[in-house]
Design a protein around this motif. Structure first.
Motif, PDB file in Angstrom:
ATOM      1  N   ILE A   3       0.835  -1.190   0.000  1.00  0.00           N
ATOM      2  CA  ILE A   3       0.000   0.000   0.000  1.00  0.00           C
ATOM      3  C   ILE A   3       0.875   1.247   0.000  1.00  0.00           C
ATOM      4  CG2 ILE A   3      -1.976  -1.059   1.141  1.00  0.00           C
ATOM      5  CD1 ILE A   3      -1.030   0.245   3.754  1.00  0.00           C
ATOM      6  N   LYS A   4       0.324   2.335  -0.560  1.00  0.00           N
ATOM      7  CA  LYS A   4       0.974   3.645  -0.491  1.00  0.00           C
ATOM      8  C   LYS A   4       0.442   4.362   0.740  1.00  0.00           C
ATOM      9  CE  LYS A   4       1.211   4.316  -5.467  1.00  0.00           C
ATOM     10  NZ  LYS A   4       0.764   5.169  -6.579  1.00  0.00           N
ATOM     11  N   VAL A   5       1.354   4.956   1.497  1.00  0.00           N
ATOM     12  CA  VAL A   5       0.975   5.637   2.723  1.00  0.00           C
ATOM     13  C   VAL A   5       1.520   7.057   2.693  1.00  0.00           C
ATOM     14  CG1 VAL A   5       1.239   5.657   5.231  1.00  0.00           C
ATOM     15  CG2 VAL A   5       0.929   3.496   4.042  1.00  0.00           C
ATOM     16  N   ALA A  37       7.649   8.389  14.564  1.00  0.00           N
ATOM     17  CA  ALA A  37       6.476   8.385  13.690  1.00  0.00           C
ATOM     18  C   ALA A  37       6.357   7.044  12.970  1.00  0.00           C
ATOM     19  CB  ALA A  37       6.550   9.533  12.691  1.00  0.00           C
ATOM     20  N   ASN A  38       7.467   6.477  12.530  1.00  0.00           N
ATOM     21  CA  ASN A  38       7.424   5.169  11.855  1.00  0.00           C
ATOM     22  C   ASN A  38       6.896   4.088  12.792  1.00  0.00           C
ATOM     23  OD1 ASN A  38       8.392   6.183   9.462  1.00  0.00           O
ATOM     24  ND2 ASN A  38      10.494   5.576   9.829  1.00  0.00           N
ATOM     25  N   ASP A  39       7.334   4.111  14.043  1.00  0.00           N
ATOM     26  CA  ASP A  39       6.835   3.142  15.017  1.00  0.00           C
ATOM     27  C   ASP A  39       5.340   3.309  15.244  1.00  0.00           C
ATOM     28  OD1 ASP A  39       9.392   2.163  15.282  1.00  0.00           O
ATOM     29  OD2 ASP A  39       9.814   3.312  17.111  1.00  0.00           O
ATOM     30  N   ALA A  40       4.887   4.558  15.338  1.00  0.00           N
ATOM     31  CA  ALA A  40       3.465   4.827  15.542  1.00  0.00           C
ATOM     32  C   ALA A  40       2.647   4.376  14.333  1.00  0.00           C
ATOM     33  CB  ALA A  40       3.245   6.315  15.802  1.00  0.00           C
ATOM     34  N   ILE A  41       3.172   4.584  13.142  1.00  0.00           N
ATOM     35  CA  ILE A  41       2.481   4.173  11.919  1.00  0.00           C
ATOM     36  C   ILE A  41       2.307   2.663  11.887  1.00  0.00           C
ATOM     37  CG2 ILE A  41       2.768   3.998   9.414  1.00  0.00           C
ATOM     38  CD1 ILE A  41       4.272   6.725   9.672  1.00  0.00           C
ATOM     39  N   ILE A  58       8.347  -1.364   6.152  1.00  0.00           N
ATOM     40  CA  ILE A  58       8.454  -0.166   5.321  1.00  0.00           C
ATOM     41  C   ILE A  58       9.451  -0.475   4.214  1.00  0.00           C
ATOM     42  CG2 ILE A  58       9.096   2.267   5.238  1.00  0.00           C
ATOM     43  CD1 ILE A  58       8.286   2.459   8.194  1.00  0.00           C
ATOM     44  N   VAL A  59       8.951  -0.580   2.988  1.00  0.00           N
ATOM     45  CA  VAL A  59       9.777  -0.951   1.851  1.00  0.00           C
ATOM     46  C   VAL A  59      10.540   0.255   1.319  1.00  0.00           C
ATOM     47  CG1 VAL A  59       9.754  -1.913  -0.482  1.00  0.00           C
ATOM     48  CG2 VAL A  59       8.200  -2.803   1.247  1.00  0.00           C
ATOM     49  N   ILE A  68       6.012   3.320   1.104  1.00  0.00           N
ATOM     50  CA  ILE A  68       5.449   2.100   0.541  1.00  0.00           C
ATOM     51  C   ILE A  68       5.558   1.061   1.651  1.00  0.00           C
ATOM     52  CG2 ILE A  68       5.627   0.339  -1.238  1.00  0.00           C
ATOM     53  CD1 ILE A  68       4.943   3.061  -2.389  1.00  0.00           C
ATOM     54  N   ILE A  69       4.409   0.505   2.046  1.00  0.00           N
ATOM     55  CA  ILE A  69       4.335  -0.451   3.134  1.00  0.00           C
ATOM     56  C   ILE A  69       3.928  -1.809   2.581  1.00  0.00           C
ATOM     57  CG2 ILE A  69       3.219  -0.990   5.343  1.00  0.00           C
ATOM     58  CD1 ILE A  69       4.707   1.554   5.643  1.00  0.00           C
ATOM     59  N   GLU A  70       4.585  -2.842   3.069  1.00  0.00           N
ATOM     60  CA  GLU A  70       4.261  -4.212   2.654  1.00  0.00           C
ATOM     61  C   GLU A  70       3.881  -5.023   3.887  1.00  0.00           C
ATOM     62  OE1 GLU A  70       6.323  -7.608  -0.077  1.00  0.00           O
ATOM     63  OE2 GLU A  70       7.615  -6.522   1.329  1.00  0.00           O
TER      64      GLU A  70
END
Length: 71
Positions: A3-5, A37-41, A58-59, A68-70
């Motif tokens: 997905i795009k985030v 923020a990455n951890d919260a996401i 996080i790709v 881009i998240i996988e």
């Protein structure tokens, strides 16, 4: 699944919305420094999709607002 985030750090509240084009917007109160923020996401997406946090990766865009998240 990939997905795009789009991340919005320092938001007023934590929430997830989906745009018409399929981009997931993650609003987080966390600061973008030190990976907070990455951890919260990752936590928010795991709860939203009901999957374990360890399966989210996080790709691309580790230091960017567009990611881009996988999982």
């Amino acid at each position: 699944m990939i997905i795009k985030v789009r991340v919005i750090p320092h938001a007023r509240q934590n929430k997830i919305t989906v745009d018409a084009d399929g981009t997931v917007r993650v609003h987080t109160v966390a600061a973008p420094s030190d990976g907070q923020a990455n951890d919260a996401i990752i936590k928010m997406l795991a709860k939203y999709y009901d999957i374990p946090k360890t399966s989210i990766k996080i790709v691309r865009g580790n230091t960017s607002r567009n990611k881009i998240i996988e999982f």
